[in-house]
Design an enzyme around this catalytic site. Structure first.
Site, PDB file in Angstrom:
ATOM      1  N   LYS A  61       1.171  -0.851  -0.092  1.00 16.90           N
ATOM      2  CA  LYS A  61      -0.078   0.483   0.019  1.00 16.90           C
ATOM      3  C   LYS A  61       0.692   1.407   0.166  1.00 16.90           C
ATOM      4  O   LYS A  61       1.020   2.688  -0.526  1.00 16.90           O
ATOM      5  CB  LYS A  61      -0.910  -0.015   1.292  1.00 16.90           C
ATOM      6  CG  LYS A  61      -1.982  -1.367   1.756  1.00 16.90           C
ATOM      7  CD  LYS A  61      -2.566  -1.215   2.210  1.00 16.90           C
ATOM      8  CE  LYS A  61      -2.539  -1.106   3.868  1.00 16.90           C
ATOM      9  NZ  LYS A  61      -1.777  -1.958   4.331  1.00 16.90           N
ATOM     10  N   ARG A  68      -9.050   1.227   8.408  1.00 14.95           N
ATOM     11  CA  ARG A  68      -8.995  -0.509   9.361  1.00 14.95           C
ATOM     12  C   ARG A  68      -9.530  -1.009   9.752  1.00 14.95           C
ATOM     13  O   ARG A  68      -9.288  -2.270  10.565  1.00 14.95           O
ATOM     14  CB  ARG A  68      -7.060  -0.568  10.488  1.00 14.95           C
ATOM     15  CG  ARG A  68      -6.226  -0.795   9.431  1.00 14.95           C
ATOM     16  CD  ARG A  68      -5.339  -0.147  10.809  1.00 14.95           C
ATOM     17  NE  ARG A  68      -3.690  -1.270  10.389  1.00 14.95           N
ATOM     18  CZ  ARG A  68      -2.819  -0.705   9.640  1.00 14.95           C
ATOM     19  NH1 ARG A  68      -2.686   0.137   8.743  1.00 14.95           N
ATOM     20  NH2 ARG A  68      -1.697  -0.819   9.769  1.00 14.95           N
ATOM     21  N   ARG A 104      11.766  -6.634   4.709  1.00 18.83           N
ATOM     22  CA  ARG A 104      11.641  -5.383   4.919  1.00 18.83           C
ATOM     23  C   ARG A 104      13.036  -3.237   5.686  1.00 18.83           C
ATOM     24  O   ARG A 104      12.338  -4.309   6.771  1.00 18.83           O
ATOM     25  CB  ARG A 104      10.048  -4.681   5.327  1.00 18.83           C
ATOM     26  CG  ARG A 104       9.971  -3.590   4.434  1.00 18.83           C
ATOM     27  CD  ARG A 104       8.076  -3.151   4.938  1.00 18.83           C
ATOM     28  NE  ARG A 104       7.750  -2.476   6.081  1.00 18.83           N
ATOM     29  CZ  ARG A 104       6.102  -3.019   6.266  1.00 18.83           C
ATOM     30  NH1 ARG A 104       5.359  -2.511   5.047  1.00 18.83           N
ATOM     31  NH2 ARG A 104       5.530  -2.715   7.741  1.00 18.83           N
ATOM     32  N   ARG A 108      11.861  -2.484  11.222  1.00 22.34           N
ATOM     33  CA  ARG A 108      10.692  -1.435  12.019  1.00 22.34           C
ATOM     34  C   ARG A 108      10.504  -2.511  13.164  1.00 22.34           C
ATOM     35  O   ARG A 108      10.671  -3.724  12.458  1.00 22.34           O
ATOM     36  CB  ARG A 108       9.829  -1.210  11.122  1.00 22.34           C
ATOM     37  CG  ARG A 108       8.892  -0.191  10.003  1.00 22.34           C
ATOM     38  CD  ARG A 108       7.898  -0.250   9.408  1.00 22.34           C
ATOM     39  NE  ARG A 108       6.393  -0.173  10.418  1.00 22.34           N
ATOM     40  CZ  ARG A 108       5.790  -0.369   9.683  1.00 22.34           C
ATOM     41  NH1 ARG A 108       5.036  -0.010   8.505  1.00 22.34           N
ATOM     42  NH2 ARG A 108       4.520  -0.701   9.969  1.00 22.34           N
ATOM     43  N   ARG A 126       0.248  -8.504  14.391  1.00 20.54           N
ATOM     44  CA  ARG A 126      -0.488  -7.788  12.811  1.00 20.54           C
ATOM     45  C   ARG A 126      -1.660  -8.584  11.763  1.00 20.54           C
ATOM     46  O   ARG A 126      -2.420  -7.851  11.865  1.00 20.54           O
ATOM     47  CB  ARG A 126       0.802  -7.187  12.477  1.00 20.54           C
ATOM     48  CG  ARG A 126       0.763  -5.994  13.101  1.00 20.54           C
ATOM     49  CD  ARG A 126       2.379  -5.229  12.467  1.00 20.54           C
ATOM     50  NE  ARG A 126       2.497  -4.096  11.032  1.00 20.54           N
ATOM     51  CZ  ARG A 126       3.497  -4.158  10.791  1.00 20.54           C
ATOM     52  NH1 ARG A 126       4.251  -4.573  10.606  1.00 20.54           N
ATOM     53  NH2 ARG A 126       3.051  -3.483   9.446  1.00 20.54           N
TER      54      ARG A 126
HETATM   55  P1  AMP Z   1       1.109   0.346   9.046  1.00 21.35           P
HETATM   56  O1  AMP Z   1       2.210   1.345   9.068  1.00 21.35           O
HETATM   57  O2  AMP Z   1      -0.210   1.027   8.591  1.00 21.35           O
HETATM   58  O3  AMP Z   1       1.517  -1.151   9.179  1.00 21.35           O
HETATM   59  O4  AMP Z   1       0.944   1.004  10.784  1.00 21.35           O
HETATM   60  C1  AMP Z   1       1.544   0.682  11.871  1.00 21.35           C
HETATM   61  C2  AMP Z   1       0.772   0.430  13.294  1.00 21.35           C
HETATM   62  O5  AMP Z   1       0.443   1.779  13.504  1.00 21.35           O
HETATM   63  C3  AMP Z   1      -0.507  -0.120  12.973  1.00 21.35           C
HETATM   64  O6  AMP Z   1       0.430  -2.205  13.422  1.00 21.35           O
HETATM   65  C4  AMP Z   1      -0.545   0.142  14.523  1.00 21.35           C
HETATM   66  O7  AMP Z   1      -0.790  -0.537  15.597  1.00 21.35           O
HETATM   67  C5  AMP Z   1      -0.991   1.454  13.965  1.00 21.35           C
HETATM   68  N1  AMP Z   1      -2.064   1.856  13.346  1.00 21.35           N
HETATM   69  C6  AMP Z   1      -1.711   2.316  11.704  1.00 21.35           C
HETATM   70  N2  AMP Z   1      -3.122   2.448  11.061  1.00 21.35           N
HETATM   71  C7  AMP Z   1      -3.940   2.929  12.382  1.00 21.35           C
HETATM   72  C8  AMP Z   1      -5.270   2.762  12.035  1.00 21.35           C
HETATM   73  N3  AMP Z   1      -6.045   2.994  10.740  1.00 21.35           N
HETATM   74  N4  AMP Z   1      -5.436   2.162  12.835  1.00 21.35           N
HETATM   75  C9  AMP Z   1      -5.725   1.932  14.451  1.00 21.35           C
HETATM   76  N5  AMP Z   1      -3.880   1.511  14.772  1.00 21.35           N
HETATM   77  C10 AMP Z   1      -3.578   1.719  13.186  1.00 21.35           C
END
Ligand code: AMP
Length: 220
Positions: A18, A93, A132, A165, A176
């Site tokens: 994404k 989400r 990654r 990360r 996740r």
């Molecule tokens: P991502 O980089 O999108 O994988 O997000 C990393 C982490 O940020 C996720 O595992 C969640 O802990 C938090 N996070 C990101 N976007 C959201 C969202 N829309 N709702 C809740 N938590 C989020």
């Protein structure tokens, strides 16, 4: 492209591509790229109260609570650069987030043009996430297997040492993905009911996925 069609959601599991695709679409179509994960990571880096709270969830691979997430994203999309349209990456989400976004856009006389589900099997996601690496300075993302940096461990753009990360470590990756299946995958049906869902095979090479997304975006 009509005004109503410039709000595009990229839906898919962590590691589906994404962020990579949203960056390409941002450049190509001049839309804003709004990544809730990036917004949280910026707050974590600056040690803001929001960042300190979010980190307790992110480290476990859990979702940050809806009220906090919705407020942060709503503030972001109220900024000027979002007026021409937005590529949403990692938001919504949950169904509560999806409803909040629908309501906020409706209030501004706007609506979502397409929700693009980038489909990738779990086994491939696990492999991708553990390979990654990203640049702590500019945010560029690399994959040791599919898109390695020119010099091992160094960012192509600014030479910084690449880091992994914390939440891309194996135990957190597994959580996740569970959270994705429980809380986010139901949005596929939510947007299907709304007649907005498009599906793209995310196992294809990056360029092929970009081509499919570009066609969808242009045709809106
Ligand atoms: P991502 O980089 O999108 O994988 O997000 C990393 C982490 O940020 C996720 O595992 C969640 O802990 C938090 N996070 C990101 N976007 C959201 C969202 N829309 N709702 C809740 N938590 C989020």
């Amino acid at each position: 492209m009509s005004d109503a069609s410039k709000y595009i959601i990229l839906l898919g599991a962590p590691g589906a591509g994404k962020g990579t695709q949203a960056e390409i679409l941002r450049e190509r179509f001049g839309l804003a790229h709004v990544s809730s994960g990036d917004l949280f990571r910026e707050n974590v880096a600056k040690q803001t109260p929001l960042g300190l709270l979010a980190k307790t969830y992110m480290d476990k691979g859990e979702l940050v609570p809806d009220d906090v997430t919705i407020k942060m994203v709503m503030e972001r999309i109220a900024r000027d650069d979002c007026a021409r349209g937005v590529i949403f990456d990692g938001f919504p989400r949950t169904e509560a987030q999806a409803r909040a976004l629908d309501a906020a856009l409706a209030q501004a006389n706007k609506k979502i043009g397409a929700v693009i589900y980038i489909r990738v099997p779990d086994a491939v996601l696990v492999e991708r996430l553990s390979a990654r690496w990203s640049c702590p300075t500019c945010g560029a993302v690399y994959n040791q297997l599919t898109s390695p940096p020119r010099v091992a461990g160094k960012c192509d753009k600014d030479g910084s040492a690449l880091t992994q990360r914390d939440d891309d470590k194996p135990a957190t990756v597994r959580r996740r993905l569970e959270v994705y299946h429980q809380q986010t995958a139901p949005l596929i049906a939510y947007y299907q009911r709304a007649g907005l869902l498009r599906e793209v095979n995310g196992e294809q090479p990056i360029e092929q996925v970009t081509l499919a997304l570009t066609h969808i975006t242009q045709a809106l």
